[in-house]
Motif scaffolding. Sequence first.
Motif, PDB file in Angstrom:
ATOM      1  N   ASP A  35       0.490  -1.130  -0.075  1.00 61.50           N
ATOM      2  CA  ASP A  35       0.123  -0.080   0.097  1.00 61.50           C
ATOM      3  C   ASP A  35       0.867   1.049   0.166  1.00 61.50           C
ATOM      4  OD1 ASP A  35      -2.173  -2.063   0.228  1.00 61.50           O
ATOM      5  OD2 ASP A  35      -2.268  -1.415   3.012  1.00 61.50           O
ATOM      6  N   LEU A  36       0.341   2.325  -0.893  1.00 59.51           N
ATOM      7  CA  LEU A  36       1.266   3.342  -0.816  1.00 59.51           C
ATOM      8  C   LEU A  36       0.223   4.528  -1.110  1.00 59.51           C
ATOM      9  CD1 LEU A  36       4.291   3.168  -3.044  1.00 59.51           C
ATOM     10  CD2 LEU A  36       4.909   2.762  -0.710  1.00 59.51           C
ATOM     11  N   SER A  37       0.746   6.029  -0.400  1.00 58.35           N
ATOM     12  CA  SER A  37       0.061   6.760  -0.973  1.00 58.35           C
ATOM     13  C   SER A  37       0.824   7.917  -0.776  1.00 58.35           C
ATOM     14  CB  SER A  37      -1.437   6.986   0.575  1.00 58.35           C
ATOM     15  OG  SER A  37      -2.456   6.042   0.339  1.00 58.35           O
ATOM     16  N   VAL A  38       0.842   8.714  -2.551  1.00 57.59           N
ATOM     17  CA  VAL A  38       2.244   9.839  -2.058  1.00 57.59           C
ATOM     18  C   VAL A  38       1.134  11.174  -1.980  1.00 57.59           C
ATOM     19  CG1 VAL A  38       3.706  10.409  -3.438  1.00 57.59           C
ATOM     20  CG2 VAL A  38       3.680   8.550  -3.027  1.00 57.59           C
ATOM     21  N   VAL A  46      10.743   4.973  -1.329  1.00 60.01           N
ATOM     22  CA  VAL A  46      10.553   3.620  -0.594  1.00 60.01           C
ATOM     23  C   VAL A  46      12.088   3.304  -0.655  1.00 60.01           C
ATOM     24  CG1 VAL A  46       9.814   1.437  -2.365  1.00 60.01           C
ATOM     25  CG2 VAL A  46       8.561   3.706  -2.189  1.00 60.01           C
ATOM     26  N   LEU A  47      11.846   2.897   0.302  1.00 63.26           N
ATOM     27  CA  LEU A  47      13.753   2.617   0.985  1.00 63.26           C
ATOM     28  C   LEU A  47      13.812   0.806   1.121  1.00 63.26           C
ATOM     29  CD1 LEU A  47      16.321   3.421   2.568  1.00 63.26           C
ATOM     30  CD2 LEU A  47      15.152   3.862   4.335  1.00 63.26           C
ATOM     31  N   GLY A  48      15.053   0.213   0.346  1.00 59.55           N
ATOM     32  CA  GLY A  48      14.867  -1.024   0.957  1.00 59.55           C
ATOM     33  C   GLY A  48      15.874  -1.766   0.072  1.00 59.55           C
ATOM     34  N   PRO A  49      16.446  -2.846   0.762  1.00 56.26           N
ATOM     35  CA  PRO A  49      17.695  -3.317   0.390  1.00 56.26           C
ATOM     36  C   PRO A  49      17.663  -3.831  -1.157  1.00 56.26           C
ATOM     37  CG  PRO A  49      16.658  -4.661   1.977  1.00 56.26           C
ATOM     38  CD  PRO A  49      16.027  -4.033   1.602  1.00 56.26           C
ATOM     39  N   ASN A  50      19.398  -3.655  -2.095  1.00 57.18           N
ATOM     40  CA  ASN A  50      18.373  -4.990  -3.208  1.00 57.18           C
ATOM     41  C   ASN A  50      17.482  -6.228  -3.029  1.00 57.18           C
ATOM     42  OD1 ASN A  50      18.798  -4.647  -5.929  1.00 57.18           O
ATOM     43  ND2 ASN A  50      21.422  -5.624  -4.846  1.00 57.18           N
ATOM     44  N   GLY A  51      16.498  -5.994  -4.274  1.00 57.81           N
ATOM     45  CA  GLY A  51      15.828  -7.663  -4.404  1.00 57.81           C
ATOM     46  C   GLY A  51      14.680  -6.963  -3.163  1.00 57.81           C
ATOM     47  N   ALA A  52      14.551  -6.111  -2.767  1.00 52.38           N
ATOM     48  CA  ALA A  52      12.791  -5.518  -1.756  1.00 52.38           C
ATOM     49  C   ALA A  52      11.724  -5.277  -2.841  1.00 52.38           C
ATOM     50  CB  ALA A  52      13.387  -4.884  -0.835  1.00 52.38           C
ATOM     51  N   GLY A  53      11.599  -5.139  -3.986  1.00 55.31           N
ATOM     52  CA  GLY A  53      10.804  -5.661  -4.512  1.00 55.31           C
ATOM     53  C   GLY A  53      10.603  -3.688  -5.227  1.00 55.31           C
ATOM     54  N   VAL A 199       7.491  13.427  -6.440  1.00 51.90           N
ATOM     55  CA  VAL A 199       8.601  12.542  -6.849  1.00 51.90           C
ATOM     56  C   VAL A 199       8.131  11.358  -5.608  1.00 51.90           C
ATOM     57  CG1 VAL A 199      11.029  12.315  -6.717  1.00 51.90           C
ATOM     58  CG2 VAL A 199      10.424  14.026  -7.770  1.00 51.90           C
ATOM     59  N   LEU A 200       8.757  10.232  -6.828  1.00 53.92           N
ATOM     60  CA  LEU A 200       8.535   9.105  -6.354  1.00 53.92           C
ATOM     61  C   LEU A 200      10.346   8.431  -6.169  1.00 53.92           C
ATOM     62  CD1 LEU A 200       6.107   6.131  -5.287  1.00 53.92           C
ATOM     63  CD2 LEU A 200       8.254   5.920  -5.964  1.00 53.92           C
ATOM     64  N   LEU A 201      10.806   8.519  -5.331  1.00 57.21           N
ATOM     65  CA  LEU A 201      12.261   7.698  -5.459  1.00 57.21           C
ATOM     66  C   LEU A 201      12.076   7.195  -4.781  1.00 57.21           C
ATOM     67  CD1 LEU A 201      14.803   8.214  -3.373  1.00 57.21           C
ATOM     68  CD2 LEU A 201      14.368  10.613  -4.157  1.00 57.21           C
ATOM     69  N   THR A 202      13.295   5.713  -5.004  1.00 61.65           N
ATOM     70  CA  THR A 202      13.493   4.232  -4.496  1.00 61.65           C
ATOM     71  C   THR A 202      14.587   4.842  -4.267  1.00 61.65           C
ATOM     72  OG1 THR A 202      14.552   3.305  -6.401  1.00 61.65           O
ATOM     73  CG2 THR A 202      11.767   2.832  -6.178  1.00 61.65           C
ATOM     74  N   ASP A 214       9.586  13.600   2.060  1.00 54.60           N
ATOM     75  CA  ASP A 214       8.854  13.947   3.128  1.00 54.60           C
ATOM     76  C   ASP A 214       8.363  12.794   3.458  1.00 54.60           C
ATOM     77  OD1 ASP A 214       8.183  16.982   1.546  1.00 54.60           O
ATOM     78  OD2 ASP A 214       7.750  15.787   0.704  1.00 54.60           O
ATOM     79  N   ARG A 215       7.567  11.649   3.402  1.00 50.88           N
ATOM     80  CA  ARG A 215       7.557  10.376   4.042  1.00 50.88           C
ATOM     81  C   ARG A 215       8.518   9.128   3.400  1.00 50.88           C
ATOM     82  NH1 ARG A 215       3.032  11.502   6.954  1.00 50.88           N
ATOM     83  NH2 ARG A 215       2.720   8.965   7.180  1.00 50.88           N
ATOM     84  N   ILE A 216       8.485   8.472   3.981  1.00 48.31           N
ATOM     85  CA  ILE A 216       9.446   7.010   3.878  1.00 48.31           C
ATOM     86  C   ILE A 216       8.586   6.120   3.799  1.00 48.31           C
ATOM     87  CG2 ILE A 216      11.281   5.650   4.206  1.00 48.31           C
ATOM     88  CD1 ILE A 216      12.767   8.383   5.186  1.00 48.31           C
ATOM     89  N   ALA A 217       8.403   4.905   3.802  1.00 46.24           N
ATOM     90  CA  ALA A 217       7.730   3.915   2.723  1.00 46.24           C
ATOM     91  C   ALA A 217       9.255   2.623   3.393  1.00 46.24           C
ATOM     92  CB  ALA A 217       7.301   3.483   2.353  1.00 46.24           C
ATOM     93  N   VAL A 218       9.575   2.724   4.387  1.00 40.99           N
ATOM     94  CA  VAL A 218      10.502   0.958   4.654  1.00 40.99           C
ATOM     95  C   VAL A 218       9.957  -0.582   4.034  1.00 40.99           C
ATOM     96  CG1 VAL A 218      12.219  -0.199   5.680  1.00 40.99           C
ATOM     97  CG2 VAL A 218      11.207   2.285   6.039  1.00 40.99           C
ATOM     98  N   ILE A 219      10.863  -0.952   2.901  1.00 40.65           N
ATOM     99  CA  ILE A 219      10.011  -1.973   2.347  1.00 40.65           C
ATOM    100  C   ILE A 219      11.303  -2.929   2.147  1.00 40.65           C
ATOM    101  CG2 ILE A 219      10.792  -1.692  -0.062  1.00 40.65           C
ATOM    102  CD1 ILE A 219       8.031  -2.892  -1.493  1.00 40.65           C
ATOM    103  N   ASP A 220      10.045  -4.150   2.895  1.00 41.97           N
ATOM    104  CA  ASP A 220      11.607  -5.861   3.280  1.00 41.97           C
ATOM    105  C   ASP A 220      10.563  -6.834   2.618  1.00 41.97           C
ATOM    106  OD1 ASP A 220      13.776  -6.242   3.549  1.00 41.97           O
ATOM    107  OD2 ASP A 220      13.351  -7.425   5.406  1.00 41.97           O
ATOM    108  N   SER A 221      11.067  -7.256   1.547  1.00 41.67           N
ATOM    109  CA  SER A 221      10.935  -8.869   1.037  1.00 41.67           C
ATOM    110  C   SER A 221       9.516  -8.345   0.481  1.00 41.67           C
ATOM    111  CB  SER A 221      10.441  -9.893   1.895  1.00 41.67           C
ATOM    112  OG  SER A 221      12.045 -10.118   2.375  1.00 41.67           O
ATOM    113  N   GLY A 222       9.232  -7.335   0.085  1.00 43.81           N
ATOM    114  CA  GLY A 222       8.140  -7.397  -0.685  1.00 43.81           C
ATOM    115  C   GLY A 222       6.871  -6.461   0.305  1.00 43.81           C
ATOM    116  N   ARG A 223       7.715  -6.111   1.190  1.00 43.56           N
ATOM    117  CA  ARG A 223       5.917  -5.544   2.459  1.00 43.56           C
ATOM    118  C   ARG A 223       6.725  -4.763   2.759  1.00 43.56           C
ATOM    119  NH1 ARG A 223       2.800  -9.155   4.114  1.00 43.56           N
ATOM    120  NH2 ARG A 223       2.969 -11.593   3.509  1.00 43.56           N
ATOM    121  N   VAL A 224       5.594  -3.599   2.692  1.00 45.51           N
ATOM    122  CA  VAL A 224       6.001  -2.229   3.825  1.00 45.51           C
ATOM    123  C   VAL A 224       6.112  -2.761   5.092  1.00 45.51           C
ATOM    124  CG1 VAL A 224       5.514   0.169   4.011  1.00 45.51           C
ATOM    125  CG2 VAL A 224       4.993  -0.740   1.820  1.00 45.51           C
ATOM    126  N   VAL A 225       7.419  -2.500   6.176  1.00 43.35           N
ATOM    127  CA  VAL A 225       7.533  -3.190   7.221  1.00 43.35           C
ATOM    128  C   VAL A 225       7.425  -1.423   7.746  1.00 43.35           C
ATOM    129  CG1 VAL A 225       8.594  -4.351   6.423  1.00 43.35           C
ATOM    130  CG2 VAL A 225       9.593  -2.520   6.893  1.00 43.35           C
TER     131      VAL A 225
END
Length: 342
Positions: A35-38, A46-53, A199-202, A214-225
């Motif tokens: 889920d994302l609302s921008v 959208v912050l996450g490691p390599n392979g997060a999705g 702007v939506l940046l990863t 302004d806001r951050i979604a932390v994503i890990d293994s395909g999910r917003v954590v």
Amino acid sequence: MNAPGQDARADQEWAVRADGLVKIFGTNRAVDGVDLSVAAGTVYGVLGPNGAGKTTTINMLATLMRPDAGTARIFGHDVVREPQIVRQLIGVTGQFASVDETLSATENLVIFARLLGLGRAESRAKAADLLERFGLTDAARRPLKNFSGGMRRRLDLAASLISQPPLIFLDEPTTGLDPRTRGQMWDTIRALVASGSTVLLTTQYLDEADQLADRIAVIDSGRVVAEGTSDELKASVGTSSLQLRMENPADTAVAVREVERVLGVRAALSPEASRITAPMADAERVTDLLIALRRADVRLAEMSVQKPTLDEVFLTLTGHDAADQDTNTGNTIPLEKEEVLA
Ligand SMILES: Nc1ncnc2c1ncn2[C@@H]1O[C@H](COP(=O)(O)OP(=O)(O)O)[C@@H](O)[C@H]1O
Ligand SMILES: [Mg+2]
């Protein structure tokens, strides 16, 4: 629930509304209910490691991949049902990959603008304007093959702005850039937002999300954590970080002992040794510590209580380091023909 009319109005204010997005590759749930609302006019990270999705999520939002489940709307327009409208509202970097290396930056931008249907004079004016905005005027006549990595990224971003899209997707805009070029890219992105774009940046870089978003979604293994402002994310971890520096380095050992005794935590010594850092569950305890240090005759040169860094937040939320590589992915993505929506 809102009345239909209210929903329609609210949609205008959301550049992106994604609800339960899923993308499955074989048995790999690469994106697993995102889920994302921008909000329009903001930078969303959208912050996450390599392979997060991250890239897969952007590909679905940009109509380049069809979601297996869930819905997404761009300024109220559904990415599956209204892809043509959505495409007119977005710019995606990376589209500019197939340029002619022997032609100059100006020539490439002009060709790109003409392909988008702009007239000859308008294309030239646009190219000159964008090259100036991105600090590439001096290099305008140079062939692309002489461009550095950072210059290419900026030209790529310039190209994605020719059609003046209200929403720009930047997929890891600074990965692999040296610190100076990264700083230039950050300035460019800030200027972009100041001019009214969303702007939506990863990113894989915590400090980049911290600096720009302004806001951050932390994503890990395909999910917003986790989701929130950088301050909210830091606060959600709920600890403070104590930093002490002794006037006399010889007092350090005593100070470490007192910190560990009073706070009941392990203290870390920095390389220059007279600096101590320790996690604190409760900033109030610092009073007890100061009294204890005074009693032990330790004089402080410096003391501060800070919020944890985003790195610490990431570690707490995901249980692993942001730099960890996902085990089922490398830098190369397995090639699989993806349908492109008509
Ligand atoms: N076209 C594809 N075919 C099969 N697997 C893919 C494809 N694209 C991505 N993946 C896999 O999906 C997961 C998420 O990848 P990706 O979205 O590229 O992550 P990120 O951009 O965060 O590094 C990874 O496990 C990756 O290997
Ligand atoms: Mg990616």
